[in-house]
Design a protein around this motif. Structure first.
Motif, short mmCIF file in Angstrom:
data_model
loop_
_atom_site.label_atom_id
_atom_site.label_comp_id
_atom_site.label_asym_id
_atom_site.label_seq_id
_atom_site.Cartn_x
_atom_site.Cartn_y
_atom_site.Cartn_z
N PHE A 74 47.13 37.83 50.47
CA PHE A 74 45.74 37.79 50.34
C PHE A 74 45.18 36.63 50.88
N TYR A 75 43.89 36.55 50.76
CA TYR A 75 43.11 35.47 51.05
C TYR A 75 42.37 34.91 50.01
N MET A 76 42.13 33.47 49.88
CA MET A 76 41.74 32.85 48.95
C MET A 76 41.00 31.52 49.23
N SER A 77 39.68 31.33 48.55
CA SER A 77 38.75 30.26 49.01
C SER A 77 39.44 29.08 48.92
N PRO A 78 39.57 28.11 49.78
CA PRO A 78 40.09 26.87 49.62
C PRO A 78 39.27 26.28 48.41
N TYR A 79 38.19 26.42 48.06
CA TYR A 79 37.47 25.48 46.99
C TYR A 79 36.80 26.74 45.93
N ALA A 80 36.62 26.19 44.73
CA ALA A 80 36.10 26.83 43.65
C ALA A 80 34.58 27.12 44.39
N VAL A 81 33.64 28.14 43.93
CA VAL A 81 32.37 28.35 44.28
C VAL A 81 31.45 27.37 43.79
N THR A 82 30.58 26.88 45.19
CA THR A 82 29.98 25.57 44.68
C THR A 82 28.57 25.86 44.27
N ASN A 83 27.68 24.96 43.76
CA ASN A 83 26.52 25.20 43.40
C ASN A 83 25.40 25.78 44.28
N ALA A 84 25.85 25.28 45.88
CA ALA A 84 25.13 25.69 47.00
C ALA A 84 25.34 27.19 47.14
N GLY A 172 31.67 40.47 48.59
CA GLY A 172 32.69 41.61 49.20
C GLY A 172 34.13 41.13 48.81
N GLY A 173 34.28 40.19 47.83
CA GLY A 173 35.69 39.77 47.37
C GLY A 173 36.03 40.27 46.04
N ARG A 174 36.71 39.32 45.25
CA ARG A 174 36.93 39.77 43.78
C ARG A 174 37.67 38.48 43.28
N LEU A 175 37.88 38.63 41.84
CA LEU A 175 38.54 37.26 41.40
C LEU A 175 40.09 37.59 41.57
N PRO A 176 40.74 36.38 41.63
CA PRO A 176 42.40 36.67 41.53
C PRO A 176 43.04 37.18 40.25
N THR A 177 44.15 37.78 40.75
CA THR A 177 44.82 38.09 39.35
C THR A 177 45.83 36.72 38.86
N GLU A 178 46.23 36.82 37.78
CA GLU A 178 46.97 35.65 37.30
C GLU A 178 48.02 35.15 38.26
N ALA A 179 48.72 36.28 38.70
CA ALA A 179 49.79 36.11 39.46
C ALA A 179 49.30 35.43 40.81
N ILE A 312 33.69 25.87 33.17
CA ILE A 312 34.05 26.97 33.66
C ILE A 312 33.51 27.47 34.74
N GLY A 313 34.20 27.79 35.82
CA GLY A 313 33.74 28.36 36.97
C GLY A 313 34.99 29.39 37.63
N PHE A 314 34.81 29.52 38.94
CA PHE A 314 35.59 30.56 39.38
C PHE A 314 35.76 30.26 40.96
N ARG A 315 36.80 30.84 41.68
CA ARG A 315 36.80 30.84 43.10
C ARG A 315 37.08 32.48 43.38
N ILE A 316 37.11 32.75 44.80
CA ILE A 316 36.90 33.96 45.09
C ILE A 316 38.12 34.44 45.97
N VAL A 317 38.78 35.56 46.01
CA VAL A 317 39.90 36.04 46.93
C VAL A 317 39.43 37.24 47.48
N ALA A 318 40.37 37.80 48.47
CA ALA A 318 40.26 38.92 49.27
C ALA A 318 41.32 39.48 49.51
#
Length: 320
Positions: A74-84, A172-179, A312-318
């Motif tokens: 899968f693909y994952m953002s290298p960073y948590a989603v930023t304020n920008a 156009g992405g999603r949240l990661p599963t725990e795994a 609490i924030g988040f990052r995105i995967v695809a």
């Protein structure tokens, strides 16, 4: 403490009664934007030992038993989603977060101004270091007299699971599963405590943004930050992912269950049975070994999907 709850995060059900809780309405366009795969890291997928049974863990959180798990690439953002990034989403969609609709969010007591502190009317009894601050939300993270000046490259906070899901749909992405999250956080290492190994400070160097000092009274900020750090602070792990330990809790797609490792598949595991709480991973700038060392890669926590706080924030995967 109730199973799955973490003392360095707080949920809306912990706030005192009497606060208006309007119904949260979905406010995003149905058409998702094309995701920018070139800005994400390709995670190869594979098998790994998920979970932990070490003495540092919290068995009541369901951190074990350790088992061999396989995840697809899968693909994952290298960073948590930023304020920008979140500001762009809001500007383009008009989205209003749940913290804004509720009219308040949780802010750590040492981060609010004296003026804001005087106006605080509610403090959860279980976690009194969290203030219920009216007017706190992603763009005013410490309350109405705060702003994002100098923090556009910091992770967006005061984001509920529902808010994170709305952003992912738009992007156009999603949240990661725990795994997926744990596989990625390990960066190719097996059975290590942190994304970089077993020592918290190899060669005396800080590798993550967690509490330094006596919680919750004094944070000496020896790691460089009292609150959030820039999303690219510190060194990345073996997959090129930043801040997989500390800084902000990151929402995952799964519902939370202490029986996760016994109740999900060993291939692309995902807990899809509603439990009232969604999983979070990674710990935050408020975690400390003395009470909440959940900044380990196998550690788990949770919160209600409508809860938000300043860590609490988040990052995105695809998917590939």
């Amino acid at each position: 403490m109730e199973i799955g709850k973490c003392c360095c995060s707080a949920g809306r059900e912990q706030a005192e009664a009497g606060i208006d809780r309007p119904h949260a309405e979905r406010q995003v366009r149905q058409a998702a934007k094309a995701r920018d795969i070139h800005e994400m890291v390709a995670i190869p997928g594979g098998t790994f030992d998920m979970g932990t049974e070490t003495a540092e863990g919290f068995p009541s959180d369901g951190e074990g038993p350790v088992r061999r798990v396989r995840v697809d690439p899968f693909y994952m953002s290298p960073y948590a989603v930023t304020n920008a990034q979140f500001k762009r989403f809001v500007d383009e969609t008009g989205y209003v977060t749940e913290a804004e609709r509720f009219g308040w969010s949780f802010v750590f007591h040492l981060l609010v101004s004296p003026e804001t502190a005087k106006r605080v009317r509610s403090v959860p009894q279980e976690v009194p270091w969290w203030y219920v601050v009216e007017g706190a939300y992603w763009a005013k993270p410490e309350g109405p007299d705060s702003d994002l000046c100098g923090r556009m490259n910091h992770p967006v906070v005061h984001i509920s699971w529902n808010d994170a899901k709305a952003y992912c749909d738009w992007a156009g992405g999603r949240l990661p599963t725990e795994a997926e999250w744990e596989f990625a956080a390990r960066g190719g290492l097996e059975r290590k405590t942190y994304p970089w190994g077993d020592l918290l400070k190899p060669d005396g160097r800080h590798r993550c943004n967690i509490w330094q000092g006596k919680f919750p009274i004094k944070n000496n900020a020896s790691d460089g930050y009292v609150g959030t750090a820039p999303v690219d602070a510190y060194e990345p792990n073996g997959y090129g992912l930043y801040n997989m330990s500390g800084n902000v809790w990151e929402w995952c797609a799964d519902w939370f269950s202490p029986g996760y490792h016994r109740e999900t598949s060993d291939v692309n595991p995902f807990y899809d049975r509603p439990t009232g709480r969604r999983s979070m991973r990674g710990g935050s700038y408020l975690c400390h070994r003395s009470y909440c060392n959940r900044y380990r890669v196998a550690a788990r926590s949770s919160n209600t999907p409508d809860s938000s706080s300043g860590n609490i924030g988040f990052r995105i995967v695809a998917s590939e």
